[in-house]
Design a protein around this motif. Structure first.
Motif, PDB file in Angstrom:
ATOM      1  N   ASP A 375      34.570  14.875  51.325  1.00 27.51           N
ATOM      2  CA  ASP A 375      33.669  14.164  51.806  1.00 27.51           C
ATOM      3  C   ASP A 375      32.139  14.448  51.779  1.00 27.51           C
ATOM      4  N   THR A 376      32.047  15.808  51.591  1.00 29.00           N
ATOM      5  CA  THR A 376      30.725  16.548  51.158  1.00 29.00           C
ATOM      6  C   THR A 376      29.873  15.821  50.417  1.00 29.00           C
ATOM      7  N   SER A 377      28.765  15.561  50.981  1.00 26.92           N
ATOM      8  CA  SER A 377      27.880  14.817  50.148  1.00 26.92           C
ATOM      9  C   SER A 377      27.325  15.567  48.902  1.00 26.92           C
ATOM     10  N   THR A 380      24.228  17.787  49.796  1.00 21.99           N
ATOM     11  CA  THR A 380      24.849  18.976  50.317  1.00 21.99           C
ATOM     12  C   THR A 380      25.249  20.097  49.540  1.00 21.99           C
ATOM     13  N   LYS A 410      40.284  17.851  54.321  1.00 20.58           N
ATOM     14  CA  LYS A 410      39.045  18.184  55.244  1.00 20.58           C
ATOM     15  C   LYS A 410      39.626  19.817  55.882  1.00 20.58           C
ATOM     16  N   ASN A 428      34.806  25.011  56.454  1.00 20.73           N
ATOM     17  CA  ASN A 428      33.508  24.168  56.959  1.00 20.73           C
ATOM     18  C   ASN A 428      32.262  24.246  55.972  1.00 20.73           C
ATOM     19  N   SER A 430      28.111  22.854  56.780  1.00 19.80           N
ATOM     20  CA  SER A 430      27.045  22.059  57.949  1.00 19.80           C
ATOM     21  C   SER A 430      27.163  20.516  57.467  1.00 19.80           C
ATOM     22  N   LYS A 431      27.063  19.941  58.727  1.00 18.66           N
ATOM     23  CA  LYS A 431      26.962  18.503  58.790  1.00 18.66           C
ATOM     24  C   LYS A 431      25.393  18.021  58.607  1.00 18.66           C
ATOM     25  N   SER A 433      21.882  17.391  57.238  1.00 15.84           N
ATOM     26  CA  SER A 433      21.542  16.947  55.988  1.00 15.84           C
ATOM     27  C   SER A 433      20.421  17.418  55.228  1.00 15.84           C
TER      28      SER A 433
END
Length: 453
Positions: A375-377, A380, A410, A428, A430-431, A433
């Motif tokens: 689900d990483t944009s 990103t 995930k 992981n 970074s969340k 944006s």
């Protein structure tokens, strides 16, 4: 006597116990004379030329393996960036060119064929844009084709429009190959300062400044360097460095012999010898374990970047003394999924994405074979690419990104690619944006030192 019994035994040990091998012999083929206004004509020319020049590539590699006793793991082909060859046709869907390359690879029995590529560090032509837009489909419908896009250079700066687009294409490639854990992304590299003569996949292409046909060789010996490091346990770092340099010299001489002989038998020029330490998932064939042998408790711990800088420099110094043909990337690769020690470092938490980025400042390439949450944009991903391209541009070195956003996975999940590509835990990301920055587009100007001449 040319070689003493001890030298012969040392070489045997390198092959049998320390996993020394010639990682690849890569035939670079120019396709500039295959361009045509008719796409079918162009693709037929490509097929005919590759089959003619590379017809004996695999057999030659196998013959040298048997006669010299040197393992040659991969036989590969790289070609002129297809955006340059396909553009005169005016066709918007460039994936048929990838299918032609894949057909050649299958009929010849090579492991990979690279060059479904574009060079867009300063701007994009319609042909470049067509190729980039075709990458997800091309990688989803072929098995052995590898793709790369150069989006920055120390002389030109960073094409942020291309960086934004590549984030989107990586997401598309992941979605189209989600049934194979986003395998399409494992065959796609985004570069800054891409070399014209790199024999390693997935980033290999035959640069426009190269000759008609050459043989480039990639030698890999993490296991040998690890064994050398163990001999110097507890010794000062400069003594350790000298030992690594001497071992790199020996590795390079072996690669020079294989490359020169392959080129002679195939009747083409010998190009370069790339002596990068390229790991595999096998135990004992890890760059991370070399770093740990230096005295770092876990790869990624404080001191890791300094240790990697020394390792990369000594490999290069040993290599350039052994051959006048050293080129490509030459140094140390740190792909996560292809390195048993790196996989362990991720599992135990000693390394993360940010530390890997710091390490890329001093080694051969960049953020390589890293699984990230599905689900990483796209923005990103583009931001991570931009950071890595900036490291390459400012430091006048090659950097690259091969990220794999795996749909449905995930952080902490496992993804498996198989073979030399290995598998790894999802890391992981970074969340926070960077979408507003990436959506600006434009170009990051070249750093001030680009004006040297």
């Amino acid at each position: 006597m040319i070689f003493s019994p001890s030298e012969i035994q040392e070489t045997v040990n390198m092959f049998m116990r320390q996993k020394l091998d010639v990682r690849c012999i890569t035939m670079g083929i120019s396709l500039r004379d295959c361009a045509a206004s008719d796409g079918k004509v162009s693709r037929q020319r490509i097929y005919d030329k590759i089959m003619r020049l590379a017809g004996n590539l695999v057999k030659t590699g196998q013959d040298i393996e048997k006669e010299f006793g040197v393992p040659i793991i991969n036989k590969r082909i790289s070609v002129t960036p297809i955006s340059l060859v396909a553009e005169p046709s005016g066709e918007k869907d460039v994936s048929p060119w990838a299918e032609t390359l894949d057909k050649c690879a299958k009929e010849l029995g090579v492991n990979f064929i690279g060059g479904f590529s574009a060079l867009v560090q300063k701007g994009m032509t319609p042909g470049d844009l067509n190729l980039i837009n075709s990458i997800p489909k091309a990688l989803a419908t072929t098995d052995f084709v590898c793709s790369s896009v150069n989006v920055g250079s120390s002389k030109s700066g960073i094409n942020m429009n291309a960086v934004k687009l590549m984030g989107e294409k990586i997401k598309e490639a992941a979605e189209l190959t989600k049934d194979r854990d986003a395998m399409g992304c494992a065959k796609l590299v985004v570069f800054c300062n891409a070399p014209d003569d790199n024999p390693f996949m997935a980033g290999a292409f035959h640069g426009p400044g190269e000759g008609d046909c050459v043989i480039n060789v990639g030698v890999s010996g993490p296991g040998v360097i690890l064994a050398a490091a163990r001999e110097y346990k507890g010794q000062p770092i400069d003594v350790l460095a000298d030992g690594i340099k001497k071992m790199a010299f020996k590795i390079t001489r072996m690669g020079q012999l294989v490359g020169s002989e392959a080129a002679r038998r195939l009747g083409v020029d010998f190009g370069i010898l790339d002596l990068s330490l390229a790991p595999t998932p096998a135990v004992g064939d890890s760059v991370a374990r070399i770093i740990e042998e230096f005295g770092i408790e876990g790869a990624g711990a404080p001191g890791t970047t300094a240790a990697l800088a020394m390792l990369t420099d000594m490999v290069k110094k040993g290599g350039v003394m052994a051959s006048t043909s050293v080129g490509g990337l030459s140094g140390a690769f740190i792909p996560v999924s292809e390195d048993e020690g790196m996989i362990n470092a991720v599992k135990q938490g000693s390394i993360n994405l940010e530390k890997l980025e710091a390490m890329t400042c001093v080694c051969s390439v960049g953020l390589d074979m890293i699984g990230i949450p599905g689900d990483t944009s796209a923005t990103t991903i583009s931001g991570i690419i931009a950071d890595e391209m900036a490291i390459g541009m400012v430091n006048n070195k090659t950097t690259a990104v091969r990220l794999i956003p795996v749909p449905g996975k995930k952080a902490g999940d496992w993804v498996e690619f198989g073979g030399l590509l290995g598998g790894c835990p999802i890391m992981n990301v970074s969340k926070f944006s960077c979408a507003d920055f990436i959506n600006r587009g434009g170009r990051i100007p070249a750093a001030i030192h680009s004006f040297r001449n």
